[in-house]
Design an enzyme around this catalytic site. Structure first.
Site, PDB file in Angstrom:
ATOM      1  N   GLY A  14       0.598  -0.859  -0.299  1.00 44.11           N
ATOM      2  CA  GLY A  14       0.143  -0.034   0.118  1.00 44.11           C
ATOM      3  C   GLY A  14       0.290   1.129  -0.242  1.00 44.11           C
ATOM      4  O   GLY A  14       0.538   2.194   0.685  1.00 44.11           O
ATOM      5  N   MET A  93      -4.192  -6.525  -7.183  1.00 48.78           N
ATOM      6  CA  MET A  93      -3.318  -7.754  -8.524  1.00 48.78           C
ATOM      7  C   MET A  93      -4.096  -8.767  -8.419  1.00 48.78           C
ATOM      8  O   MET A  93      -3.868 -10.414  -9.012  1.00 48.78           O
ATOM      9  CB  MET A  93      -2.275  -8.362  -7.207  1.00 48.78           C
ATOM     10  CG  MET A  93      -1.099  -7.791  -7.079  1.00 48.78           C
ATOM     11  SD  MET A  93      -0.621  -6.719  -7.730  1.00 48.78           S
ATOM     12  CE  MET A  93       1.100  -6.221  -7.336  1.00 48.78           C
ATOM     13  N   ASN A 110      -5.873   2.831 -12.900  1.00 47.73           N
ATOM     14  CA  ASN A 110      -5.001   2.408 -12.410  1.00 47.73           C
ATOM     15  C   ASN A 110      -3.450   1.993 -12.530  1.00 47.73           C
ATOM     16  O   ASN A 110      -3.065   3.122 -13.465  1.00 47.73           O
ATOM     17  CB  ASN A 110      -4.976   0.420 -13.392  1.00 47.73           C
ATOM     18  CG  ASN A 110      -3.520  -0.591 -13.076  1.00 47.73           C
ATOM     19  OD1 ASN A 110      -3.502  -1.304 -11.539  1.00 47.73           O
ATOM     20  ND2 ASN A 110      -2.721  -0.871 -13.641  1.00 47.73           N
ATOM     21  N   HIS A 112       0.390   1.339 -13.135  1.00 53.92           N
ATOM     22  CA  HIS A 112       1.459   0.493 -13.745  1.00 53.92           C
ATOM     23  C   HIS A 112       3.222   0.621 -13.791  1.00 53.92           C
ATOM     24  O   HIS A 112       3.512   1.943 -14.056  1.00 53.92           O
ATOM     25  CB  HIS A 112       0.967   0.290 -14.623  1.00 53.92           C
ATOM     26  CG  HIS A 112       1.651  -1.389 -15.436  1.00 53.92           C
ATOM     27  ND1 HIS A 112       0.859  -2.943 -15.074  1.00 53.92           N
ATOM     28  CD2 HIS A 112       2.532  -1.614 -15.999  1.00 53.92           C
ATOM     29  CE1 HIS A 112       2.277  -3.464 -15.502  1.00 53.92           C
ATOM     30  NE2 HIS A 112       3.072  -3.094 -16.727  1.00 53.92           N
TER      31      HIS A 112
HETATM   32  C1  GAR Z   1       2.922  -0.958  -7.495  1.00 53.90           C
HETATM   33  O1  GAR Z   1       4.505  -1.225  -8.397  1.00 53.90           O
HETATM   34  C2  GAR Z   1       1.877  -1.323  -8.862  1.00 53.90           C
HETATM   35  O2  GAR Z   1       2.281   0.115  -9.534  1.00 53.90           O
HETATM   36  C3  GAR Z   1       2.541  -2.357  -8.567  1.00 53.90           C
HETATM   37  O3  GAR Z   1       2.801  -3.001  -7.428  1.00 53.90           O
HETATM   38  C4  GAR Z   1       3.223  -1.749  -6.133  1.00 53.90           C
HETATM   39  C5  GAR Z   1       2.679  -2.194  -5.640  1.00 53.90           C
HETATM   40  O4  GAR Z   1       2.806  -1.756  -4.310  1.00 53.90           O
HETATM   41  N1  GAR Z   1       1.328  -2.649  -9.787  1.00 53.90           N
HETATM   42  C6  GAR Z   1       1.231  -3.958  -9.907  1.00 53.90           C
HETATM   43  O5  GAR Z   1       2.254  -3.996 -10.615  1.00 53.90           O
HETATM   44  C7  GAR Z   1      -0.249  -3.641 -11.319  1.00 53.90           C
HETATM   45  N2  GAR Z   1       0.098  -4.088 -13.028  1.00 53.90           N
HETATM   46  P1  GAR Z   1       2.303  -1.450  -2.993  1.00 53.90           P
HETATM   47  O6  GAR Z   1       0.963  -1.843  -2.687  1.00 53.90           O
HETATM   48  O7  GAR Z   1       3.326  -0.746  -2.713  1.00 53.90           O
HETATM   49  O8  GAR Z   1       1.560   0.597  -3.724  1.00 53.90           O
END
Ligand code: GAR
Length: 204
Positions: A14, A93, A110, A112
């Protein structure tokens, strides 16, 4: 003008949720308010961040509900209960079906961790994205904030920012740099931009 009511959907640590909370506190995000944090994972640290900041949180688990359809019905019911205008996927996810996305056209965004259309689509999430970028040998990567439609990572791009790859980068080091230099800046900016559009629309 009433601020747009935002649901932030999370699965893990998060840090992007934290960037949105901080942006709300600093006033960078002022056209929208985080009304609820929804997690598919009961153990997500993002839920703790919501609690620490007095933001309502809900768990909607696909595992507990048993099917994609029941999961998406659960999400819809929660979004309705909180009267949500804008859905932000911040490290969420789970893939959402067309059945879900078409109910919220231009209302789901979103973040990415690459420059779409590189290293995106099904199977590209979290550290895997950075691993793929390093394996390919690109010299520049970055982050993208986009609208969500039925194609994974295929919706209209809202904002993008490039980040340089350094010699010796590991996926973890690169992930952190992309977050610091791109995601945590872009996501609040994009959420403010879309929230302000929603506010204007609802005033017409
Ligand atoms: C982030 O880097 C986000 O961009 C990625 O997961 C991580 C979550 O971190 N999302 C994806 O890969 C979606 N395709 P967080 O929980 O610390 O925000």
């Amino acid at each position: 003008m009433n601020p747009a009511r935002i649901a932030v959907l999370v699965s893990g640590g998060g840090t992007n949720l934290q960037a949105l909370i901080d942006a709300q506190k600093s006033g960078i995000l002022h056209s929208g308010t985080i009304a609820v944090v929804i997690s598919n994972n009961p153990n997500a640290f993002a839920l703790e961040r919501a609690r620490q900041n007095g933001i309502a949180s809900e768990i909607v688990s696909k595992k507990a509900l048993g099917s994609q359809a029941a999961f998406e019905d659960g999400l819809k019911a929660t979004l309705k209960a909180y009267d949500i205008d804008l859905i932000v996927l911040a490290g969420f996810m789970c893939i959402l079906s067309e059945n879900f996305t078409r109910c919220y056209e231009k209302r789901i965004i979103n973040v990415h961790p690459s420059l779409i259309p590189s290293f995106c689509g099904e199977g590209f999430y979290g550290l895997r994205v950075h691993q793929a970028a390093l394996e390919y040998g690109v010299k520049v990567t970055g982050a993208t904030v986009h609208f969500v439609n039925e194609i994974p990572d295929g919706g209209e791009i809202i904002l993008q920012k490039a980040v340089e790859i350094q010699p010796g980068d590991t996926p973890e080091v690169l992930q952190r740099r992309v977050m610091e230099q791109a995601e945590w800046i872009l996501l609040p900016q994009a959420v403010e931009l879309v929230s302000s559009r929603i506010c204007k629309e609802s005033c017409r």
